[in-house]
Motif scaffolding. Structure first.
Motif, PDB file in Angstrom:
ATOM      1  N   LEU A 111      36.793  34.506  27.392  1.00  0.00           N
ATOM      2  CA  LEU A 111      35.412  34.386  26.930  1.00  0.00           C
ATOM      3  C   LEU A 111      35.311  33.604  25.625  1.00  0.00           C
ATOM      4  O   LEU A 111      34.512  32.691  25.503  1.00  0.00           O
ATOM      5  CB  LEU A 111      34.767  35.764  26.780  1.00  0.00           C
ATOM      6  N   GLY A 112      36.145  33.903  24.646  1.00  0.00           N
ATOM      7  CA  GLY A 112      36.110  33.170  23.383  1.00  0.00           C
ATOM      8  C   GLY A 112      36.448  31.702  23.561  1.00  0.00           C
ATOM      9  O   GLY A 112      35.889  30.841  22.880  1.00  0.00           O
ATOM     10  N   ASP A 113      37.343  31.410  24.493  1.00  0.00           N
ATOM     11  CA  ASP A 113      37.703  30.023  24.775  1.00  0.00           C
ATOM     12  C   ASP A 113      36.515  29.262  25.354  1.00  0.00           C
ATOM     13  O   ASP A 113      36.314  28.089  25.053  1.00  0.00           O
ATOM     14  CB  ASP A 113      38.855  29.950  25.776  1.00  0.00           C
ATOM     15  N   VAL A 114      35.747  29.924  26.211  1.00  0.00           N
ATOM     16  CA  VAL A 114      34.601  29.282  26.844  1.00  0.00           C
ATOM     17  C   VAL A 114      33.617  28.806  25.785  1.00  0.00           C
ATOM     18  O   VAL A 114      33.140  27.670  25.819  1.00  0.00           O
ATOM     19  CB  VAL A 114      33.921  30.248  27.848  1.00  0.00           C
ATOM     20  N   VAL A 115      33.340  29.648  24.815  1.00  0.00           N
ATOM     21  CA  VAL A 115      32.419  29.285  23.736  1.00  0.00           C
ATOM     22  C   VAL A 115      32.962  28.077  22.967  1.00  0.00           C
ATOM     23  O   VAL A 115      32.239  27.123  22.695  1.00  0.00           O
ATOM     24  CB  VAL A 115      32.178  30.492  22.796  1.00  0.00           C
ATOM     25  N   GLU A 116      34.249  28.120  22.642  1.00  0.00           N
ATOM     26  CA  GLU A 116      34.864  27.022  21.895  1.00  0.00           C
ATOM     27  C   GLU A 116      34.889  25.734  22.710  1.00  0.00           C
ATOM     28  O   GLU A 116      34.611  24.652  22.187  1.00  0.00           O
ATOM     29  CB  GLU A 116      36.291  27.403  21.470  1.00  0.00           C
ATOM     30  N   MET A 117      35.223  25.812  23.992  1.00  0.00           N
ATOM     31  CA  MET A 117      35.280  24.609  24.829  1.00  0.00           C
ATOM     32  C   MET A 117      33.883  24.000  24.996  1.00  0.00           C
ATOM     33  O   MET A 117      33.734  22.779  24.974  1.00  0.00           O
ATOM     34  CB  MET A 117      35.910  24.921  26.194  1.00  0.00           C
ATOM     35  N   GLU A 118      32.870  24.818  25.157  1.00  0.00           N
ATOM     36  CA  GLU A 118      31.498  24.300  25.242  1.00  0.00           C
ATOM     37  C   GLU A 118      31.104  23.624  23.936  1.00  0.00           C
ATOM     38  O   GLU A 118      30.430  22.601  23.945  1.00  0.00           O
ATOM     39  CB  GLU A 118      30.515  25.412  25.602  1.00  0.00           C
ATOM     40  N   ARG A 119      31.517  24.206  22.813  1.00  0.00           N
ATOM     41  CA  ARG A 119      31.212  23.606  21.516  1.00  0.00           C
ATOM     42  C   ARG A 119      31.885  22.239  21.388  1.00  0.00           C
ATOM     43  O   ARG A 119      31.276  21.279  20.931  1.00  0.00           O
ATOM     44  CB  ARG A 119      31.671  24.531  20.377  1.00  0.00           C
ATOM     45  N   ARG A 120      33.133  22.148  21.802  1.00  0.00           N
ATOM     46  CA  ARG A 120      33.891  20.900  21.678  1.00  0.00           C
ATOM     47  C   ARG A 120      33.498  19.835  22.696  1.00  0.00           C
ATOM     48  O   ARG A 120      33.359  18.665  22.361  1.00  0.00           O
ATOM     49  CB  ARG A 120      35.382  21.163  21.876  1.00  0.00           C
ATOM     50  N   TYR A 121      33.381  20.244  23.965  1.00  0.00           N
ATOM     51  CA  TYR A 121      33.283  19.258  25.047  1.00  0.00           C
ATOM     52  C   TYR A 121      32.018  19.343  25.889  1.00  0.00           C
ATOM     53  O   TYR A 121      31.854  18.581  26.833  1.00  0.00           O
ATOM     54  CB  TYR A 121      34.497  19.381  25.975  1.00  0.00           C
ATOM     55  N   GLY A 122      31.134  20.288  25.575  1.00  0.00           N
ATOM     56  CA  GLY A 122      29.909  20.420  26.355  1.00  0.00           C
ATOM     57  C   GLY A 122      30.086  21.385  27.511  1.00  0.00           C
ATOM     58  O   GLY A 122      31.104  22.055  27.626  1.00  0.00           O
ATOM     59  N   PRO A 123      29.085  21.448  28.388  1.00  0.00           N
ATOM     60  CA  PRO A 123      29.132  22.411  29.490  1.00  0.00           C
ATOM     61  C   PRO A 123      30.289  22.120  30.439  1.00  0.00           C
ATOM     62  O   PRO A 123      30.711  20.978  30.595  1.00  0.00           O
ATOM     63  CB  PRO A 123      27.804  22.231  30.210  1.00  0.00           C
ATOM     64  N   ARG A 124      30.753  23.152  31.086  1.00  0.00           N
ATOM     65  CA  ARG A 124      31.847  23.033  32.056  1.00  0.00           C
ATOM     66  C   ARG A 124      31.405  22.203  33.243  1.00  0.00           C
ATOM     67  O   ARG A 124      30.277  22.301  33.707  1.00  0.00           O
ATOM     68  CB  ARG A 124      32.261  24.427  32.535  1.00  0.00           C
ATOM     69  N   SER A 125      32.295  21.389  33.742  1.00  0.00           N
ATOM     70  CA  SER A 125      32.015  20.587  34.927  1.00  0.00           C
ATOM     71  C   SER A 125      31.738  21.506  36.108  1.00  0.00           C
ATOM     72  O   SER A 125      32.353  22.555  36.256  1.00  0.00           O
ATOM     73  CB  SER A 125      33.209  19.701  35.259  1.00  0.00           C
ATOM     74  N   GLU A 126      30.805  21.112  36.944  1.00  0.00           N
ATOM     75  CA  GLU A 126      30.536  21.851  38.167  1.00  0.00           C
ATOM     76  C   GLU A 126      31.126  21.137  39.374  1.00  0.00           C
ATOM     77  O   GLU A 126      30.988  21.597  40.496  1.00  0.00           O
ATOM     78  CB  GLU A 126      29.035  22.049  38.344  1.00  0.00           C
ATOM     79  N   ALA A 127      31.787  20.011  39.158  1.00  0.00           N
ATOM     80  CA  ALA A 127      32.366  19.241  40.261  1.00  0.00           C
ATOM     81  C   ALA A 127      33.410  20.078  40.990  1.00  0.00           C
ATOM     82  O   ALA A 127      34.317  20.618  40.394  1.00  0.00           O
ATOM     83  CB  ALA A 127      33.010  17.963  39.727  1.00  0.00           C
ATOM     84  N   GLY A 128      33.244  20.193  42.290  1.00  0.00           N
ATOM     85  CA  GLY A 128      34.209  20.922  43.104  1.00  0.00           C
ATOM     86  C   GLY A 128      34.105  22.413  42.989  1.00  0.00           C
ATOM     87  O   GLY A 128      34.998  23.127  43.409  1.00  0.00           O
TER      88      GLY A 128
END
Length: 134
Positions: A111-128
């Motif tokens: 969960l903490g990684d998700v917040v950090e990754m969204e901050r760094r790189y934007g929303p998670r890809s939905e491809a696939g």
């Protein structure tokens, strides 16, 4: 009667071809991005798709030092985050030129990684992305 036997066989063979093109593209992207990193060489990214539709990537590379291994691991995480919404099991191993292992890791997001990754790189890809609930 012969047709009735062929239908289950055809379905079984179709299930064996579980490769996901978005994960194959992700593997290619990770390999290219790691090869472009200073201090990283001998990059190998292997993709395997299991009959249960589980996608697996194994990433190995030779790196100059521990700092390079840390940067290379971040490249893998960034590419995974932005490259596919598909759940992929990762095995990552970085060693120096003498073969000494510097980093060995599974790539997973908490969960903490998700917040950090969204901050760094934007929303998670939905491809696939898999069907909801999978």
């Amino acid at each position: 009667m012969r047709r009735l036997l062929l239908v289950p066989l055809a379905l079984l063979l179709a299930a064996c071809g579980t490769s996901d093109s978005t994960v194959e593209k992700l593997a290619d992207r990770i390999e290219a991005d790691l090869n472009a990193e200073d201090g990283v060489s001998e990059v190998v990214v292997q993709h395997r798709a299991d009959v249960d539709h589980q996608q697996r990537l194994t990433v190995t590379a030779t790196v100059r030092d521990g700092g390079t291994a840390d940067r290379a691991l971040e490249v893998v995480k960034r590419d995974y985050w932005t490259g596919t919404g598909r759940t992929v099991d990762f095995r990552v191993r970085f060693a120096d030129e003498t073969g000494v292992e510097l980093r060995k890791s599974d790539v997973r997001f908490k969960l903490g990684d998700v917040v950090e990754m969204e901050r760094r790189y934007g929303p998670r890809s939905e491809a696939g992305e898999l069907d909801p609930g999978r």
